[in-house]
Design a protein around this motif. Structure first.
Motif, mmCIF file in Angstrom:
data_model
loop_
_atom_site.group_PDB
_atom_site.id
_atom_site.type_symbol
_atom_site.label_atom_id
_atom_site.label_comp_id
_atom_site.label_asym_id
_atom_site.label_seq_id
_atom_site.Cartn_x
_atom_site.Cartn_y
_atom_site.Cartn_z
ATOM 1 N N ASP A 1 2.145 1.083 -11.504
ATOM 2 C CA ASP A 1 2.319 1.541 -10.171
ATOM 3 C C ASP A 1 3.398 0.603 -9.579
ATOM 4 O OD1 ASP A 1 2.267 3.363 -8.059
ATOM 5 O OD2 ASP A 1 0.704 2.219 -7.107
ATOM 6 N N GLY A 2 4.108 -0.149 -10.193
ATOM 7 C CA GLY A 2 5.119 -0.983 -9.436
ATOM 8 C C GLY A 2 6.541 -0.309 -9.397
ATOM 9 N N LEU B 1 7.167 -6.339 -2.038
ATOM 10 C CA LEU B 1 6.400 -7.730 -2.439
ATOM 11 C C LEU B 1 5.384 -7.785 -1.410
ATOM 12 C CD1 LEU B 1 9.321 -9.921 -3.404
ATOM 13 C CD2 LEU B 1 7.786 -8.861 -4.988
ATOM 14 N N ASN B 2 5.583 -7.725 -0.225
ATOM 15 C CA ASN B 2 4.549 -8.130 0.828
ATOM 16 C C ASN B 2 3.545 -7.170 0.971
ATOM 17 O OD1 ASN B 2 5.932 -10.498 1.703
ATOM 18 N ND2 ASN B 2 6.860 -9.338 3.104
ATOM 19 N N SER B 3 3.629 -5.803 0.363
ATOM 20 C CA SER B 3 2.577 -4.989 0.247
ATOM 21 C C SER B 3 1.934 -5.220 -0.952
ATOM 22 C CB SER B 3 3.157 -3.683 0.127
ATOM 23 O OG SER B 3 3.976 -3.113 -0.953
ATOM 24 N N GLY B 4 2.137 -5.985 -1.754
ATOM 25 C CA GLY B 4 1.201 -6.244 -3.181
ATOM 26 C C GLY B 4 1.933 -5.465 -4.326
ATOM 27 N N GLU C 1 8.327 -18.216 -3.136
ATOM 28 C CA GLU C 1 8.001 -17.522 -4.291
ATOM 29 C C GLU C 1 7.132 -16.431 -4.201
ATOM 30 O OE1 GLU C 1 8.919 -18.151 -7.631
ATOM 31 O OE2 GLU C 1 10.485 -19.557 -6.834
ATOM 32 N N TYR C 2 7.290 -15.469 -5.104
ATOM 33 C CA TYR C 2 6.266 -14.242 -5.010
ATOM 34 C C TYR C 2 5.740 -14.153 -6.640
ATOM 35 C CZ TYR C 2 7.697 -12.645 -0.556
ATOM 36 O OH TYR C 2 7.775 -12.344 1.112
#
Length: 389
Positions: free
Chosen positions: A101-102, A150-153, A175-176
Motif C-alpha cells: 500500500d505504498g 511521507l508525512n502521512s506514513g 530524513e524519512y
C-alpha cells in the motif's frame, strides 16, 4: 533565469519551485527546450528558501557506502524483463512497496510523448514508468506530493536521475525512514526540443501521430537495444529504427549534440551516491550469465537499499559481483560526457529546418578526415605489433 547559480549549473530538478512558500517560481522551457526556474518578482518575498535548497543539493555527505554491494539481476517474469530497459529490477523493487500500500514515483510519457514524473499506487500502473526515456523529465510539484505521502506514513519509492534524487533530499530537509530513493547511471539528459523535432519529422513522413516511443527496443536482443527504437502510430502502424537510421540516438550517443549544459560537468557522479540504490544495464557481464535478454546492475548504497533489495530478491535471479566490474561497460559512472561545442547551433537551427537535415550538417565528416583517421589507426596497430615483436 537562475539568480543564485550559473545557468549551466542548473539541473532542472525543480526543488526551488517546490519549496517556494508563495509559489513565486515556475519552471519554464528556454529556447533550447530545457526547463529553468522563472521567478515572479511581484510575488517573491525574498526568503531565499529556493537559493538555500539549490546550493545544499551538491553535498555528498550522507554516510552511504563508498564501495556499494554489487549485483547482476533480472526479473523471473519474462514479460517484465522484455518490457524493461535492462533486467526489470526496478519493477521488482517497486512491486514490494506497491504491494504494501505504498506509492512509487517515476517518469512516464505524457501528451505529445514528452516526459514527466508521476505517482503510481498499483502494480498494474508500473508499465507507465518502466523503460528509459532519454529526455529531460518535467518534475512539476511532485516533491510536494512525496512529502505529503511521507508525512502521512506511506512508504515511498522515488526513482530519478542522480540530480533529481539530490534535489528531493534537499527539498525534504530531513530524513524519512519510509523513503527509498533509486537513481541510475546517467549519461546525460537530452533536449525535449530536439526530441520533438525528431518525432515531428517522422510524423510528417508517416502521415500519422506518434502514440508510443519505445527506446532500447529488444527486438534484436538486449546488446543491440541502445540503438534500436520502436515507434507506434495512431493509424496502427509501427516502425523500428536501428543503428544509424535511429537518428535521435545517433545524435545523442555518437555526437552528444543536445544534452543539458550541466551534464557536461555533472556534480553527481561517482561514489558515495545520494540514492539508496543505483540501477543500470550490466554491460560486460560474463558470457555464461548473459543470455542477451537484459541484465540489471544493482548497487546497494546503504542499509535501507539493502533491506528493500532483500524483500525483492525472491522475484529475481541474482548474482553477486565485484564492484570493479561495473566500470567496463558504464564509462559515465564517475565521469561526465563531453558535450559537442556545436550543440547550441544545432538546437537553434531546429527552429527552421527538419531534424534529419540539421543532424546531417552537424555530423558530416569530410573524406580527408576519415582517411586520416583510418591511416592513424592503421599505423597505430602496426606499431603495437612491431613493439610486441
Amino acid at each position: 533565469m537562475v539568480l543564485w547559480i550559473e545557468k549551466n549549473q542548473c539541473t532542472g530538478c525543480a526543488s526551488c519551485a517546490n519549496i517556494c512558500p508563495v509559489n513565486a517560481i515556475e519552471m519554464q522551457s528556454d529556447s533550447n527546450g530545457f526547463e529553468y526556474p522563472v521567478i515572479d518578482k511581484n510575488v517573491c518575498i525574498h526568503c531565499k528558501a529556493c537559493e538555500q535548497t539549490c546550493l545544499k543539493r551538491m553535498s555528498k555527505e550522507n554516510g552511504n557506502h563508498t564501495i556499494p554491494k554489487t549485483y547482476a539481476a533480472w526479473s523471473r517474469e519474462e514479460d517484465i524483463r522484455f518490457h524493461s530497459t535492462s533486467g526489470g529490477a526496478f519493477s521488482e523493487l517497486a512491486k514490494v512497496i506497491l504491494q504494501k500500500d505504498g506509492v512509487v514515483i517515476g517518469a512516464e510519457y505524457e501528451k505529445e510523448n514528452l516526459v514527466r514524473h508521476i505517482v503510481i499506487k498499483h502494480t498494474n500502473e508500473l508499465k507507465k514508468i518502466r523503460q528509459s526515456k532519454y529526455i529531460q523529465s518535467s518534475m512539476g510539484y511532485v516533491f510536494r506530493e512525496i512529502k505529503n505521502y511521507l508525512n502521512s506514513g506511506k512508504s515511498v519509492v522515488f526513482c530519478g536521475c542522480p540530480c533529481q534524487v539530490s534535489g528531493l533530499y534537499t527539498y525534504l530537509e530531513k530524513e524519512y525512514s519510509n523513503l527509498v530513493t533509486i537513481d541510475f547511471i546517467c549519461r546525460g539528459v537530452n533536449s525535449p526540443k530536439a526530441y520533438k523535432a525528431w518525432l515531428s519529422e517522422i510524423e510528417k513522413n508517416m502521415g500519422s501521430k506518434v502514440v508510443k516511443v519505445w527506446f532500447k527496443y529488444k527486438k534484436e536482443g538486449w546488446k543491440k537495444s541502445p540503438r534500436c527504437t520502436r515507434i507506434d502510430f495512431e493509424n496502427g502502424e509501427s516502425l523500428v529504427f536501428e543503428q544509424k537510421d535511429n537518428l535521435f540516438m545517433e545524435g545523442y550517443l555518437s555526437y552528444n549534440l543536445y544534452m543539458r549544459p550541466c551534464c557536461g560537468e555533472c556534480q553527481f557522479k561517482g561514489i558515495p551516491r545520494r540514492a539508496d540504490i543505483t540501477l543500470a544495464d550490466f554491460w560486460g557481464l560474463e558470457k555464461k550469465l548473459d543470455d542477451d535478454k537484459g541484465a540489471s546492475m544493482i548497487l546497494l548504497n546503504n542499509r535501507r537499499g539493502e533491506e528493500l533489495f532483500e524483500q525483492a530478491k525472491p522475484q529475481m535471479k541474482v548474482f553477486e559481483r565485484n564492484f570493479d566490474e561495473i566500470f567496463k561497460g558504464n564509462t559515465y559512472f564517475d565521469k561526465s560526457v563531453k558535450i559537442s561545442d556545436k550543440s547550441l547551433d544545432f538546437l537553434r537551427e531546429l527552429d527552421t529546418k527538419p531534424f534529419s537535415k540539421v543532424l546531417k550538417k552537424y555530423t558530416y565528416i569530410p573524406i580527408y578526415k576519415k582517411i586520416r583517421k583510418k591511416l592513424k589507426n592503421f599505423f597505430a596497430d602496426k606499431l603495437i605489433i612491431f613493439t610486441l615483436l
